[in-house]
Motif scaffolding. Structure first.
Motif, short mmCIF file in Angstrom:
data_model
loop_
_atom_site.label_atom_id
_atom_site.label_comp_id
_atom_site.label_asym_id
_atom_site.label_seq_id
_atom_site.Cartn_x
_atom_site.Cartn_y
_atom_site.Cartn_z
N MET A 88 -1.76 -1.97 -4.75
CA MET A 88 -1.23 -1.35 -3.99
C MET A 88 -2.13 -1.73 -2.45
O MET A 88 -1.39 -1.65 -1.39
CB MET A 88 -1.56 0.18 -4.11
N ALA A 89 -3.27 -1.85 -2.70
CA ALA A 89 -3.98 -2.35 -1.51
C ALA A 89 -3.69 -3.82 -1.04
O ALA A 89 -3.88 -3.96 0.28
CB ALA A 89 -5.67 -2.21 -1.95
N ARG A 90 -3.11 -4.48 -1.81
CA ARG A 90 -2.64 -5.73 -1.28
C ARG A 90 -1.18 -5.87 -0.88
O ARG A 90 -0.72 -6.78 -0.44
CB ARG A 90 -2.91 -6.94 -2.51
N GLY A 91 -0.53 -4.59 -1.17
CA GLY A 91 0.85 -4.56 -0.75
C GLY A 91 1.71 -4.99 -1.79
O GLY A 91 2.99 -5.06 -1.34
N ASN A 92 1.32 -4.97 -2.94
CA ASN A 92 2.45 -5.67 -3.88
C ASN A 92 2.85 -4.19 -4.67
O ASN A 92 2.24 -3.82 -5.82
CB ASN A 92 1.66 -6.59 -4.86
N ALA A 93 3.95 -3.43 -4.18
CA ALA A 93 4.12 -2.35 -4.86
C ALA A 93 4.78 -2.28 -6.27
O ALA A 93 4.63 -1.56 -7.11
CB ALA A 93 5.24 -1.70 -3.80
N GLN A 94 5.49 -3.53 -6.43
CA GLN A 94 6.15 -3.57 -7.69
C GLN A 94 5.02 -3.87 -9.06
O GLN A 94 5.12 -3.21 -9.94
CB GLN A 94 7.21 -4.87 -7.75
N ALA A 95 4.06 -4.69 -8.57
CA ALA A 95 3.09 -4.93 -9.67
C ALA A 95 2.14 -3.61 -9.78
O ALA A 95 1.69 -3.27 -10.83
CB ALA A 95 2.21 -6.11 -9.09
N ALA A 96 1.95 -2.73 -8.57
CA ALA A 96 1.18 -1.49 -8.63
C ALA A 96 2.19 -0.53 -9.46
O ALA A 96 1.45 0.25 -10.44
CB ALA A 96 1.03 -0.82 -7.48
#
Length: 153
Positions: free
Chosen positions: A23-31
């Motif tokens: 989430m901090a990196r902006g990867n919502a799908q992986a989060a």
């Protein structure tokens, strides 16, 4: 709960930590995937812990009733170890579902199997109510009933 909480709890922590990092990196799908896997591990390990606890506790209660009054501690330890060895694969299945059968997670969980079996064996007399070594296993009311009365002055 200990048998399922130790292996499952470790992987839940990693899954939720990975979800926060994604989430901090902006990867919502992986989060979302990491949070889903963490949820599977959390709910699955909790349910497995309850069922394994009922299974081991019930088995030890039955074995304790059938044993003689002066039963030996090793008999309950053996029963506890056998029940734990039979029940622990349920937690391995939960970890496999929650981690997509990741090799590190599976190896660590399988290696925890004999350790958790020994832990169950060591504490089986306590679980069956044959010892008073662990006060947290006894309610306050039962502790008061078990204590000898004080002499009247």
């Amino acid at each position: 709960m200990l048998m399922a909480g130790v292996p499952g709890g470790i992987w839940v922590t990693f899954a939720f930590g990975a979800g926060l990092a994604f989430m901090a990196r902006g990867n919502a799908q992986a989060a979302l995937t990491a949070f889903r896997d963490g949820g599977i591990l959390l709910v699955g390990s909790t349910a497995t812990g309850v069922l394994v606890g009922v299974f081991i506790g019930g088995g030890l209660a039955l074995a304790s009733q059938r044993a003689a009054v002066n039963s030996r501690a090793w008999e309950l330890a053996l029963v506890g170890a056998l029940l734990a060895a039979v029940a622990f694969p349920a937690e391995i299945l939960v970890v496999a579902l929650g981690t997509n059968t990741g090799p590190l997670e599976m190896v660590a969980t399988v290696l925890a199997w004999p350790v958790m079996t020994v832990v169950a064996a060591v504490h089986s007399a306590d679980i069956a109510g044959r010892t008073r070594r662990h006060k947290w296993l006894w309610t306050a009311r039962r502790r008061r009933q078990q204590q000898p009365s004080r002499p009247q002055a």
